[in-house]
Design an enzyme around this catalytic site. Structure first.
Site, PDB file in Angstrom:
ATOM      1  N   ASP A  40       0.840  -1.189   0.000  1.00 23.17           N
ATOM      2  CA  ASP A  40       0.000   0.000   0.000  1.00 23.17           C
ATOM      3  C   ASP A  40       0.879   1.245   0.000  1.00 23.17           C
ATOM      4  O   ASP A  40       2.046   1.203   0.420  1.00 23.17           O
ATOM      5  CB  ASP A  40      -0.911   0.042   1.235  1.00 23.17           C
ATOM      6  CG  ASP A  40      -1.784  -1.192   1.347  1.00 23.17           C
ATOM      7  OD1 ASP A  40      -2.605  -1.406   0.448  1.00 23.17           O
ATOM      8  OD2 ASP A  40      -1.616  -1.944   2.331  1.00 23.17           O
ATOM      9  N   ASP A  81       0.776   5.044   1.541  1.00 22.02           N
ATOM     10  CA  ASP A  81       0.087   5.937   2.468  1.00 22.02           C
ATOM     11  C   ASP A  81       0.632   7.354   2.337  1.00 22.02           C
ATOM     12  O   ASP A  81       1.843   7.567   2.233  1.00 22.02           O
ATOM     13  CB  ASP A  81       0.262   5.454   3.911  1.00 22.02           C
ATOM     14  CG  ASP A  81      -0.401   4.100   4.148  1.00 22.02           C
ATOM     15  OD1 ASP A  81      -1.356   3.785   3.416  1.00 22.02           O
ATOM     16  OD2 ASP A  81       0.050   3.370   5.046  1.00 22.02           O
ATOM     17  N   ASP A 110       5.110   4.834  15.531  1.00 21.90           N
ATOM     18  CA  ASP A 110       5.568   3.792  16.449  1.00 21.90           C
ATOM     19  C   ASP A 110       7.063   3.506  16.330  1.00 21.90           C
ATOM     20  O   ASP A 110       7.811   3.691  17.285  1.00 21.90           O
ATOM     21  CB  ASP A 110       4.742   2.517  16.253  1.00 21.90           C
ATOM     22  CG  ASP A 110       4.581   2.129  14.790  1.00 21.90           C
ATOM     23  OD1 ASP A 110       5.275   2.688  13.920  1.00 21.90           O
ATOM     24  OD2 ASP A 110       3.744   1.249  14.517  1.00 21.90           O
TER      25      ASP A 110
END
Length: 470
Positions: free
Chosen positions: A95, A97, A173
């Site tokens: 993907d 983003d 994160d």
């Protein structure tokens, strides 16, 4: 004291833009006294095109279209996260983003093919046929000390406080997931030392690891998944708290954990992931009954059976074959079902009924930890119940079983059991031969049938009652 300077990239020209502008202005004027301090950073390290391996030709055309259109509308826009990380590794991202300073409503105003989703994290999905480009707004580090969207344990329930690109970087994160690709000059922007960790193949959390895990315990699962998938080493500071905090996963919504488990085990690295989850005591929080069975395993089973099922799953993923989540979950929960069913059978209960009841009990208990959709729970139950019917190899029962819509999955499950010593290899061989035999041979096989131990036995004929005579 101004909370944050509001970047004015364009003048509002319609009521929606004016409303959004006023909301952002009010947010910018909040007193900073109640907000958590932003980490002081020396500034980003910017890697020019000659210092990294990312080529624009490897980026999705639709992602490029989103980036350019947002910039043309006066907003900042960057590729971020896993796609940048994977491009640096020479992998094709799954993907792409995008992150921007535009708010969700502003993104929607730019793209007609946009849908806003999510409550915990408000996101924009820009649709291009089957491809979806996810666009997020920069997240802020600041949060009120007694924010109603944060639990007493520190877990974030909702997070729609918007900020700057620097704040967004520190909110992510892992350092290797906080790299930004700038389409304007093809550079990579790094606020947190992610490029250095990338070169060292080290997975390191941004900020205090224990606090970050408490904010979102699912990060512990993500740490295992990324480390295994990327072949990275989990940084000691990130590994140490996991053993102590594994129980926090029990507070995560069961539906969310189901999604995470699918990512963990259907990515092509299920065997290694399983080993790491058990090493860090995370598996027991996801599958407590299975972990209990593994703790009292006898002769290597059920550990061998689970490992074989995971190995088979990895093989199918590597061969680009379809993988059914229900089959994997059936294997992971088989031993709790089998042990419960056998206990019922020992008390004189019918085998089929025993497996039906055991399946219901295990699914009900497991749903407290992972909420299965019906498309998973129903096939799981059928695979388990059909195992008791494979022993019936005489008469018309084999033909009826062969026509069952879940026969193939149940047969594969039987073969897996036979390969690991949990079922008779001769029984699996009988069913393998029965499927490929012609009609005459099938009828001959069902007349003889098979009994435990692999020996043939003739079919018993029912004695007809004597005909009454007048």
């Amino acid at each position: 004291m101004i909370h944050a300077q509001l970047p004015i990239t364009k003048q509002p020209t319609n009521p929606l833009e004016l409303f959004t502008f006023i909301k952002r202005l009010i947010g910018a004027l909040r007193p900073a006294a109640t907000a958590a301090p932003v980490p002081v950073a020396p500034g980003p390290r910017i890697y020019s095109r000659s210092e990294h391996s990312i080529s624009r030709t490897l980026i999705s055309d639709h992602a490029l279209k989103v980036l350019y259109r947002l910039r043309k509308a006066g907003y900042q826009a960057y590729l971020v996260g896993g796609c940048v990380r994977d491009l640096l590794l020479g992998r094709e991202p799954k993907d792409f983003d995008v992150v921007t300073d535009a708010h969700p409503e502003e993104i929607k105003a730019v793209f007609r093919n946009c849908r806003l989703i999510g409550r915990r994290f408000r996101l924009a999905h820009v649709h291009f046929g089957e491809e979806i480009i996810e666009v997020a707004t920069f997240r802020a580090l600041t949060r009120e000390p007694h924010d109603e969207h944060v639990t007493e344990g520190g877990r974030i329930l909702r997070d729609n406080v918007y900020g700057t690109i620097e704040e967004d970087a520190f909110r992510r994160d892992f350092t290797v997931n906080a790299l930004y690709y700038n389409i304007s000059d093809f550079s990579v922007i790094d606020y947190v030392g992610g490029m250095d960790d990338h070169r060292k193949a080290s997975l390191r959390l941004i900020g205090d690891p224990e606090q970050r895990y408490r904010e979102d315990p699912v990060r512990m699962l993500r740490a295992i998944r990324f480390a295994v998938k990327l072949g990275f080493t989990l940084h000691p500071s990130c590994a140490e708290p996991i053993h102590r905090l594994a129980e926090l996963l029990r507070d995560i919504p069961a539906a969310r954990l189901y999604d995470e488990i699918v990512k963990l085990f259907l990515g092509g690295y299920a065997v290694q992931t399983f080993e790491q989850l058990r090493h860090f005591r995370l598996f027991g929080s996801l599958f407590p009954e299975t972990e209990s069975c593994l703790a009292r395993e006898s002769g290597g089973f059920p550990l061998i059976f689970v490992a074989k099922a995971l190995e088979r799953t990895d093989q199918r993923v590597q061969e680009d074959k379809a993988v059914a989540p229900y089959f994997l979950f059936s294997a992971l929960l088989w031993e709790p079902v089998r042990s419960r069913a056998e206990a019922r059978i020992a008390q004189g209960e019918n085998a089929v009924v025993a497996y039906q009841e055991a399946a219901s009990e295990v699914i009900s208990r497991q749903a407290r930890h992972t909420a299965f959709p019906k498309t998973i729970g129903i096939p799981m139950r059928e695979i388990w119940v059909l195992q008791s019917r494979f022993d019936k190899t005489q008469g018309g029962r084999p033909f009826r079983l062969l026509s069952h819509p879940r026969f193939r999955a149940a047969y594969d499950f039987l073969v897996l059991r036979a390969e690991t010593g949990e079922a008779e290899p001769e029984l699996a061989e009988w069913w393998t031969r029965f499927q490929s035999a012609d009609e005459a041979e099938q009828k001959a096989m069902t007349r003889t049938g098979r009994k435990p131990g692999g020996k043939s036995r003739p079919r018993k004929r029912r004695k007809r009652p004597p005909v009454a005579t007048a």
